[in-house]
Motif scaffolding. Structure first.
Motif, short mmCIF file in Angstrom:
data_model
loop_
_atom_site.label_atom_id
_atom_site.label_comp_id
_atom_site.label_asym_id
_atom_site.label_seq_id
_atom_site.Cartn_x
_atom_site.Cartn_y
_atom_site.Cartn_z
N ASP A 93 0.83 -1.21 0.00
CA ASP A 93 0.00 0.00 0.00
C ASP A 93 0.86 1.26 0.00
O ASP A 93 0.60 2.21 -0.75
CB ASP A 93 -0.93 0.00 1.22
N SER A 94 1.92 1.27 0.83
CA SER A 94 2.79 2.46 0.89
C SER A 94 3.52 2.65 -0.44
O SER A 94 3.73 3.78 -0.88
CB SER A 94 3.79 2.33 2.04
N SER A 95 3.87 1.54 -1.10
CA SER A 95 4.53 1.63 -2.40
C SER A 95 3.58 2.22 -3.45
O SER A 95 3.98 3.06 -4.27
CB SER A 95 5.01 0.25 -2.86
N ILE A 96 2.32 1.79 -3.41
CA ILE A 96 1.32 2.32 -4.36
C ILE A 96 1.12 3.82 -4.13
O ILE A 96 1.06 4.61 -5.08
CB ILE A 96 -0.01 1.55 -4.21
N GLN A 97 0.99 4.21 -2.85
CA GLN A 97 0.81 5.63 -2.53
C GLN A 97 1.99 6.46 -3.02
O GLN A 97 1.81 7.56 -3.55
CB GLN A 97 0.64 5.81 -1.00
#
Length: 424
Positions: free
Chosen positions: A373-377
């Motif tokens: 999720d943090s990578s996508i953000q």
């Protein structure tokens, strides 16, 4: 009242409001020549000023004090004074005269190197960068100096603190070249090879009209890190690399390209023989330690290949196959690779057998979901930033004029993609 006392009095009286600081800045600019002529007497005047309240005036006097030749004895005193000033100065005041602040900080760097005590400059230079930056995306001209001090002091972890910033604003191309080159070296020192490769890649592929020494040295390390990380190397650079770099870089780095070719054969004896034959060259480039890591990585690469063929293998068989000296040495390599997450295996100490396993990660744990999720953000944020930068460049009059000169004829499709945000 002489000139020095008059300037000190004005600094004390005109450092409270924005209007006063503007007036003081004008006065200090006019008095700059007389300050430099009185540089010997000025140092004692600093005792009458508070660096946190009178930062602008303190900066001008400190710059004048450090402008001339500095002996080793005087350097020690100046280093202490500049270090204290950087720690306590007001960011909003020193940003009124950024060129003076940069000049003082660069002299500070020179003086700690003169004293052979680079560690004394690391923390103050990091503070100076943060006070000079208007945002973490801005690359100051002090970044390379800070990273150089970290390298000299072997304070690699401190250097990493600025390498995690996403840089999008650069004043001087040379600053970017040095920032990425020194940053790559720091990441190599910490064995963060993926980040090191990213930074060295930026140097090699950055726009350049002529080949520079920084790009050549970066390319040498780029080849070595690429081999450690991926186990192969190609001289084909991305299309966006300047034609100058694509044509010339490999001509300056032929021993390293030959090393990559030797690595590609997978024969450890040939690789070691080549390294030994070119040892002096690698040593003179200060790359011998990294070259030795390349050799070590071949053992790991060959062990990884075994995991694709065998489910179980003895330590002695591993040693024989990858040409290690003993089963004990093979065990050390396997244990290190397990610890680093490069292979998944267990060793039976009774019979010296190694059992290879599949990757146990199922990609459904809470930690992995948070990581994804943090990578996508982050990717979404970078995409928005890239779109904004593209629109800004597309509307820039200088860019449009240059594009018009280089492409006198446009298709209708060319006009449709240009944002209509500029006035004619």
């Amino acid at each position: 009242m002489d000139a020095v006392e008059a300037v000190v009095t004005q600094i004390q009286g005109l450092s409270s409001s924005a209007g006063d600081l503007t007036r003081l800045h004008t006065i200090l600019k006019q008095a700059e020549e007389s300050l430099h002529s009185e540089s010997v007497r000025l140092f004692s005047a600093l005792d009458q000023l508070d660096p946190s309240k009178h930062s602008l005036g303190f900066l001008y006097i400190l710059e004048a004090c450090s402008s001339g030749p500095v002996t080793k004895e005087r350097a020690s005193t100046l280093v202490l004074a500049i270090s204290r000033f950087i720690s306590s100065c007001a960011a909003e005041q020193i940003r009124l005269a950024p060129e003076k602040f940069i000049s003082v900080c660069k002299r500070f760097k020179d003086q700690v190197l003169l004293l052979e005590a680079p560690i004394r400059g690391v923390a103050p230079m990091l503070t100076a960068i943060r006070k000079l930056q208007v945002s973490s995306e801005y690359l100051t001209t002090l970044h390379p100096d800070f990273l150089l001090l970290c390298l000299q002091a072997k304070s690699y972890k401190t250097g990493l603190s600025v390498l995690h910033d996403d840089i999008s604003e650069v004043d001087q191309p040379r600053d970017l070249f040095l920032y990425c080159y020194y940053g790559g070296m720091i990441c190599i020192g910490q064995k963060h090879f993926r980040k090191a490769l990213e930074l060295l890649h930026n140097v090699v592929t950055a726009p350049m009209s002529t080949v520079n020494a920084i790009a050549v040295e970066a390319y040498k390390k780029y080849i070595l890190v690429f081999l450690i990380l991926h186990g192969h190397f190609s001289t084909n650079l991305p299309k966006y690399t300047s034609s100058v770099a694509q044509r010339n870089l490999k001509n300056f780095c032929s021993p390293y390209i030959e090393l990559a070719n030797s690595y590609g054969t997978g024969k450890i004896t040939e690789l070691e023989a080549y390294v030994q034959a070119n040892r002096e060259k690698f040593e003179s480039d200060n790359n011998l330690g990294l070259v030795n890591q390349v050799v070590s990585s071949m053992y790991k690469r060959n062990i990884q290949r075994l995991t694709q063929t065998y489910l179980t293998l003895s330590l002695q068989d591993i040693a024989n196959t990858v040409q290690l000296n003993s089963a004990k040495e093979a065990e050390m390599h396997v244990l290190q690779m397990i610890q680093d997450g490069e292979i998944f295996a267990t060793i039976n100490q009774k019979d010296g057998m190694v059992r290879f396993h599949e990757d146990p990660e199922q990609y459904k744990s809470c930690e992995m979901i948070e990581h994804i999720d943090s990578s996508i953000q982050r990717i979404m944020m970078l995409s928005r930033k890239l779109t904004a930068m593209d629109e800004h460049i597309s509307c820039d009059p200088l860019y449009l004029a240059k594009a018009g000169r280089e492409r006198p004829r446009f298709d209708l499709d060319d006009y449709e993609s240009v944002p209509q945000k500029f006035n004619i």
